[in-house]
Scaffold this motif. Structure first.
Motif, PDB file in Angstrom:
ATOM      1  N   GLY A 228       0.818  -1.212   0.000  1.00 32.31           N
ATOM      2  CA  GLY A 228       0.000   0.000   0.000  1.00 32.31           C
ATOM      3  C   GLY A 228       0.847   1.255   0.000  1.00 32.31           C
ATOM      4  N   GLY A 307      -0.379   5.001   7.043  1.00 37.99           N
ATOM      5  CA  GLY A 307      -1.267   3.878   6.800  1.00 37.99           C
ATOM      6  C   GLY A 307      -1.830   3.342   8.099  1.00 37.99           C
ATOM      7  N   PRO A 308      -2.652   2.310   8.060  1.00 36.89           N
ATOM      8  CA  PRO A 308      -3.263   1.755   9.274  1.00 36.89           C
ATOM      9  C   PRO A 308      -2.222   1.378  10.327  1.00 36.89           C
ATOM     10  N   ASP A 333      -4.924   3.171   2.797  1.00 33.55           N
ATOM     11  CA  ASP A 333      -5.330   1.875   3.325  1.00 33.55           C
ATOM     12  C   ASP A 333      -4.246   0.851   3.026  1.00 33.55           C
ATOM     13  N   HIS A 334      -4.446  -0.363   3.523  1.00 31.27           N
ATOM     14  CA  HIS A 334      -3.490  -1.431   3.223  1.00 31.27           C
ATOM     15  C   HIS A 334      -3.297  -1.578   1.722  1.00 31.27           C
ATOM     16  N   SER A 336      -3.542   0.285  -1.625  1.00 31.37           N
ATOM     17  CA  SER A 336      -3.694   1.562  -2.306  1.00 31.37           C
ATOM     18  C   SER A 336      -4.196   1.287  -3.721  1.00 31.37           C
TER      19      SER A 336
END
Length: 340
Positions: A228, A307-308, A333-334, A336
């Protein structure tokens, strides 16, 4: 429930924080001071930023913004300002005075309990205006005793972070050794480039954070997070304002740097990565930290990818402020979407 939380916050601001800071000063710092030590010899009262290994001092960005805030307030109060930065290296190995000489010799730091006093504040997540006003008030009250000549600040004050760039420029410029290393990166980056930074902490399992804040993800989640981030860098590279420019990528993860190194026009700076609050920090990792900082500062614009679970780091933001150029945070996000 909201009213109860507000009451708790008020009690914390008005009472507990002061008590907790004074407790740290009494239990962990006061025993370094004695009546037998030589008294402070300075003509003016001094505010001294301390990084001597007796407490955890935070990463480079936290230390620098603390330094800049203390410098501004000391100057406004008519006090002398010095930096005693010895752990885990001497700051002068990498940064030297620019417009203001902040250096102080070891023998000029006094641990006389009659003329010197420790001042402590820990790092907090809040960065709102109220927090900054509280910090400034706490600091100004702590250094108001006319009998004390040296105030040794073990802290992460950040109430002047909006003016970080100008304050940093007044205090610092690269040492000759650092400037030499920066010159070696110039042919790789060219005159116009952008920077993209990431801070994974322990998520990818290859960084040792002093304050353990995350735990390694499962292998499949690590792979998705890396992919991502790489895809988002590809996307940033295709933005109209960034086309034709090299992309400097900095990170606390060697795994991520290896993954992104195959992207066209991406540049990474070689070197070992380690947190400067770790004793395992060495000359190689320290130099890389400062080279990364100034390389980011000299970019046309900078981005922080979040990111997360990733950390909202101050490092690239402070570097961008030091370089007086645009800074943007980009969340992903995880997975992309863009694989440009």
């Amino acid at each position: 429930m909201k009213i109860l939380e507000q009451i708790k916050s008020e009690v914390n601001y008005l009472f507990f924080r002061r008590y907790r800071y004074h407790r740290v000063e009494r239990r962990h710092l006061a025993h370094y001071y004695s009546h037998d030590s030589s008294p402070a010899r300075s003509d003016k009262p001094q505010v001294i930023f301390m990084a001597d290994g007796r407490r955890m001092h935070g990463g480079l960005a936290d230390r620098l913004r603390g330094i800049c805030s203390l410098y501004e307030s000391a100057r406004n109060l008519g006090m002398d300002f010095r930096i005693y930065f010895r752990f885990p290296f001497r700051l002068e190995d990498y940064l030297v005075p620019a417009g203001y000489d902040w250096r102080i010799a070891d023998e000029d730091v006094s641990y006389s309990s009659s003329t010197s006093r420790p001042v402590y504040m820990d790092t907090r997540g809040e960065t709102d205006l109220r927090e900054k006003r509280w910090q400034r008030h706490y600091f100004e009250k702590a250094v108001s005793d006319p009998a004390v000549r040296q105030f040794h600040c073990y802290s992460s004050f950040f109430f002047a972070e909006e003016r970080f760039g100008e304050l940093f420029s007044e205090l610092f410029k690269p040492s000759p050794a650092l400037e030499k290393r920066l010159a070696e990166t110039e042919p790789l980056l060219g005159k116009h480039y952008i920077s993209v930074s990431t801070r994974f902490l322990e998520l990818l399992g290859d960084f040792d954070e002093p304050r353990r804040e995350r735990f390694p993800l499962a292998p499949e989640e690590q792979k998705r997070l890396i992919e991502g981030g790489v895809n988002k860098i590809r996307e940033i590279r295709t933005m109209a304002e960034n086309r034709g420019k090299k992309v400097l990528v900095t990170s606390d993860s060697m795994r991520f740097l290896a993954a992104v190194s195959g992207v066209p026009d991406v540049v990474t700076i070689p070197g070992r990565i380690a947190h400067i609050d770790r004793k395992e920090s060495d000359g190689e990792s320290e130099m890389k930290t400062f080279v990364d900082f100034f390389a980011i500062a000299r970019a046309d614009s900078s981005y922080l990818l979040i990111g997360p679970g990733m950390y909202r780091s101050n490092f690239s933001k402070r570097a961008a402020q030091a370089g007086s150029h645009p800074f943007n945070e980009i969340f992903f996000d995880h997975e992309s979407d863009n694989h440009a």
